[in-house]
Design an enzyme around this catalytic site. Structure first.
Site, mmCIF file in Angstrom:
data_model
loop_
_atom_site.group_PDB
_atom_site.id
_atom_site.type_symbol
_atom_site.label_atom_id
_atom_site.label_comp_id
_atom_site.label_asym_id
_atom_site.label_seq_id
_atom_site.Cartn_x
_atom_site.Cartn_y
_atom_site.Cartn_z
ATOM 1 N N ARG A 99 0.811 -1.211 0.000
ATOM 2 C CA ARG A 99 0.000 0.000 0.000
ATOM 3 C C ARG A 99 0.847 1.265 0.000
ATOM 4 N NH1 ARG A 99 -3.308 1.645 -2.712
ATOM 5 N NH2 ARG A 99 -4.223 -0.426 -2.497
ATOM 6 N N LYS A 134 1.964 24.209 -3.964
ATOM 7 C CA LYS A 134 0.675 23.623 -3.576
ATOM 8 C C LYS A 134 0.770 22.105 -3.689
ATOM 9 C CE LYS A 134 -1.687 27.784 -5.152
ATOM 10 N NZ LYS A 134 -2.603 28.392 -6.140
ATOM 11 N N LYS A 166 5.668 38.366 -3.168
ATOM 12 C CA LYS A 166 4.282 38.336 -3.624
ATOM 13 C C LYS A 166 3.510 39.555 -3.105
ATOM 14 C CE LYS A 166 2.488 34.485 -4.643
ATOM 15 N NZ LYS A 166 1.739 33.201 -4.629
ATOM 16 N N GLU A 200 6.100 39.560 -7.908
ATOM 17 C CA GLU A 200 4.755 39.498 -8.453
ATOM 18 C C GLU A 200 4.238 40.908 -8.714
ATOM 19 O OE1 GLU A 200 1.681 36.616 -6.840
ATOM 20 O OE2 GLU A 200 0.886 38.516 -6.096
ATOM 21 N N ASP A 222 0.457 38.486 -12.210
ATOM 22 C CA ASP A 222 -0.579 37.849 -11.391
ATOM 23 C C ASP A 222 -1.973 38.179 -11.899
ATOM 24 O OD1 ASP A 222 -1.709 36.471 -9.153
ATOM 25 O OD2 ASP A 222 -2.037 38.399 -8.175
#
Length: 283
Positions: A99, A134, A166, A200, A222
């Site tokens: 597994r 992410k 950012k 950004e 962005d």
């Protein structure tokens, strides 16, 4: 900073700890300790294979006596019925490893398959598809490896290997100029001059500010439209690398690539992936 192999070992330690507890009582109660056997990894869905070498590490971590024979390497296109590899050794070890090995391989192959789809959509253009942070906690190194296997490019691995200023950094710092200036001063003061700096931007005026300051390696557009991205790429005029990010889907990917932007970052490569179906069966 920990190495890739150290991080994988820690992942495997946690994976087996949460799966095994005080033992695989099903296997220990039904399979003699000296039983030997073979299993094979059977592909059940069309896609891109990834994780074969990590599967080898899973087996080695649990039981070094398990021997693998690989028929299909990472990065290959696979189809239902294909056998990627066989493994031979103590039956108990094969069952216990099954597994954890499948969880990793299905996830990595799903990421590689998704990435190949996006990379193929950009064929004929110089634009490359990037991953993001992410990722699944604990599996970032493996998911980013899968992106590369699928034909994508890794963005920064984490917070440590690139400066990415950012919108929140800019707002808290009091503007783009202050944020960039502080980042450059920080790098100089801490011997981090080799860190690339990306900023950004939210509009064309932001781009002009960054270009006027200099000292930036990449500008991220962005949530720009394809039309605005084309203007932005023309404004930058090759002075620094360019990247599009935010709200870009597979359906709009090609339109962004045709603007001439260098990179397109897509969180969906890792955060919205279905694992590739496969099974590990005795034979």
């Amino acid at each position: 900073m920990k190495t890739r192999d150290e991080l994988i070992d820690e992942l495997l330690e946690l994976a087996f700890a949460e799966d095994l507890g005080d033992g695989d009582h099903t296997t220990m109660s039904t399979i003699p300790a000296d039983a030997m056997g073979r299993s094979r990894l059977i592909i059940k869905e069309k896609g891109i294979l990834a994780g074969v070498e990590v599967a080898r590490k899973v087996f080695e971590y649990l039981d070094p006596s398990i021997k693998m024979e690989v028929m299909i390497e990472d990065g290959a296109e696979v189809n239902p019925g294909d056998v990627a590899f066989t493994a031979e050794g103590p039956v108990r070890s094969l069952l216990i490893a099954e597994r954890t090995m499948l969880n990793i391989m299905q996830r990595m192959s799903g990421v590689a398959t998704m990435t190949r789809r996006y990379a193929d959509e950009l064929k004929g253009l110089h634009t490359r598809v990037l991953d993001t942070r992410k990722t699944t906690p604990g599996m970032r190194m493996l998911e980013k490896e899968a992106v590369k296997i699928g034909g994508g490019v890794n963005h920064r691995i984490g917070l440590f290997d690139m400066i990415l200023i950012k919108d929140n950094h800019i707002d808290f710092a009091g503007g783009i100029e202050k944020a960039v200036e502080r980042a450059r001063e920080y790098c100089k003061a801490n011997g981090k001059e080799d860190l690339k700096i990306e900023v950004e931007v939210r509009n064309l005026d932001d781009i002009r500010k960054v270009l006027a300051m200099g000292g930036v390696d990449r500008i991220m557009f962005d949530n720009f439209t394809p039309e605005l991205t084309k203007e932005a790429v023309k404004l930058v005029d090759g002075k620094v690398e360019t990247e599009s990010s935010g709200g870009i889907t597979f359906d709009t990917l090609r339109a962004y690539g045709e603007t001439g932007v260098d990179f397109i970052s897509v969180g969906a490569l890792t955060h919205s992936v279905k694992g590739l179906d496969m099974s590990f069966k005795a034979f």
